[in-house]
Scaffold this motif. Structure first.
Motif, mmCIF file in Angstrom:
data_model
loop_
_atom_site.group_PDB
_atom_site.id
_atom_site.type_symbol
_atom_site.label_atom_id
_atom_site.label_comp_id
_atom_site.label_asym_id
_atom_site.label_seq_id
_atom_site.Cartn_x
_atom_site.Cartn_y
_atom_site.Cartn_z
ATOM 1 N N PHE A 145 52.232 29.146 49.556
ATOM 2 C CA PHE A 145 51.052 29.842 49.429
ATOM 3 C C PHE A 145 51.236 30.625 48.108
ATOM 4 C CE2 PHE A 145 47.958 33.131 50.573
ATOM 5 C CZ PHE A 145 47.118 32.818 49.929
ATOM 6 N N ILE A 146 50.738 30.935 47.067
ATOM 7 C CA ILE A 146 50.820 31.783 45.999
ATOM 8 C C ILE A 146 49.307 32.311 45.782
ATOM 9 C CG2 ILE A 146 51.436 32.350 43.633
ATOM 10 C CD1 ILE A 146 53.420 29.780 43.800
ATOM 11 N N HIS A 147 49.456 33.587 45.935
ATOM 12 C CA HIS A 147 48.217 34.298 45.538
ATOM 13 C C HIS A 147 48.104 34.888 44.307
ATOM 14 C CE1 HIS A 147 44.088 36.215 45.855
ATOM 15 N NE2 HIS A 147 44.695 37.382 45.575
ATOM 16 N N ALA A 148 47.400 34.134 43.327
ATOM 17 C CA ALA A 148 47.800 34.522 41.938
ATOM 18 C C ALA A 148 46.301 34.980 41.258
ATOM 19 C CB ALA A 148 48.190 33.438 40.917
ATOM 20 N N ALA A 149 45.179 35.019 42.324
ATOM 21 C CA ALA A 149 43.776 35.128 41.406
ATOM 22 C C ALA A 149 43.918 36.792 41.493
ATOM 23 C CB ALA A 149 43.046 34.975 42.769
ATOM 24 N N GLY A 150 43.034 37.130 40.377
ATOM 25 C CA GLY A 150 42.934 38.823 40.134
ATOM 26 C C GLY A 150 41.810 38.887 39.321
ATOM 27 N N ASN A 151 41.459 40.197 39.468
ATOM 28 C CA ASN A 151 40.522 40.675 38.490
ATOM 29 C C ASN A 151 40.684 42.416 38.291
ATOM 30 O OD1 ASN A 151 39.481 41.515 41.156
ATOM 31 N ND2 ASN A 151 37.278 41.429 40.490
ATOM 32 N N SER A 152 40.183 42.873 37.192
ATOM 33 C CA SER A 152 40.507 44.326 36.915
ATOM 34 C C SER A 152 39.260 45.040 36.646
ATOM 35 C CB SER A 152 41.522 44.641 36.085
ATOM 36 O OG SER A 152 41.275 44.107 34.854
ATOM 37 N N GLU A 153 39.078 46.276 36.958
ATOM 38 C CA GLU A 153 38.109 47.228 36.235
ATOM 39 C C GLU A 153 38.851 48.225 35.709
ATOM 40 O OE1 GLU A 153 34.920 46.399 36.374
ATOM 41 O OE2 GLU A 153 34.982 44.709 37.526
ATOM 42 N N TYR A 154 38.487 48.482 34.363
ATOM 43 C CA TYR A 154 39.020 49.821 33.784
ATOM 44 C C TYR A 154 37.831 50.725 33.595
ATOM 45 C CZ TYR A 154 41.979 52.017 30.268
ATOM 46 O OH TYR A 154 42.623 53.134 29.511
ATOM 47 N N GLY A 155 38.230 52.090 33.878
ATOM 48 C CA GLY A 155 37.294 53.036 33.781
ATOM 49 C C GLY A 155 37.712 53.954 34.867
#
Length: 254
Positions: A94-104
């Motif tokens: 099982f590899i968790h590669a999902a991601g998102n980011s918020e810059y601020g």
């Protein structure tokens, strides 16, 4: 939750090895899926909304003798998570590669965006890990791998919440690795540094160059760099490596 899609069912190269990769439509998830296919893994590939990218990847993977099952799901939906787990059968990795980011600034981060970061980086992967553990215990070489971030180790201004979520992943890896070691399950994390993906698209060419000058190897990381490290940690030969955080950052942080 969309229907479960099988974009290409091919001759199985090795039924005993199967991997589930979240966020496979993103640059790093895609690179990991490609490398695992090269290594003979049958794949369950998750994506959220980028169907076009996932279709292209599934088509490309037809070049390998592996079975590919595509699973669409929104990590904010418990129903989607349950549908995903119900449609993953034999599992070794099982590899968790999902991601998102918020810059601020942290004070400008809305509750909605904060919750989204939590869902993608902490809530959903913990839920999936818990659901997958019984399947992983039946594997001869079970692996769990989180794609975390350098910011989970050292923190970043303007990405406070993102850094927090990535740090939580590292804490989870260290704790879970101790709990499941008796089952032969290894749990590790990769912490990429500045990788040339969509997450850097908000920075100008000059800003990227200034960033490169801070990195001892004098280049941005490539998604393939992360995929190669992931491939090593899920190999049978990595049986004695668990609870570790491996930086893939060009020497940016040691």
């Amino acid at each position: 939750m969309k229907e479960i899609l099988s974009w290409g069912v091919f001759t199985l190269k090795n039924r005993k090895r199967s991997a589930f990769v979240t966020g496979a439509s993103g640059a790093i998830g895609k690179a990991i899926a490609q490398r695992l296919a090269e290594d003979g893994f049958n794949l369950y590939l998750h994506y959220h909304s980028n169907e076009k990218s996932m279709q292209a990847l599934a088509l490309e993977l037809q070049n390998y003798e592996v079975d590919v099952t595509v699973l669409q799901g929104d990590f904010s939906s418990l129903a989607d998570l349950e549908t995903i787990t119900e449609n993953v059968f034999e599992l070794d990795v099982f590899i968790h590669a999902a991601g998102n980011s918020e810059y601020g600034l942290f004070t400008d981060l809305s509750d909605k965006k904060l919750q989204c970061l939590y869902n993608v980086h902490v809530g959903a992967p913990l839920h999936l890990t818990r659901a997958f553990l019984p399947k992983l215990r039946r594997s001869s070489h079970p692996r769990i791998l989180f794609i975390s971030s350098i910011w989970g180790e050292v923190g970043a201004a303007m990405e406070v919440a993102y850094s927090t979520m990535k740090g939580a992943q590292i804490a989870f890896v260290k704790a879970l690795s101790k709990e499941v070691a008796g089952n032969g399950i290894t749990v590790n994390a990769l912490t990429p540094g500045a990788v040339d993906t969509a997450m850097l698209a908000q920075f100008s060419k000059q800003e990227k160059q200034e960033l490169i000058e801070e990195i001892p190897l004098l280049r941005l990381g490539d998604p393939v760099d992360v995929a190669n490290a992931a491939a090593f940690l899920v190999r049978d030969e990595s049986d004695y490596i668990t609870g570790q955080v491996l930086g893939v950052n060009g020497g940016w942080h040691m």
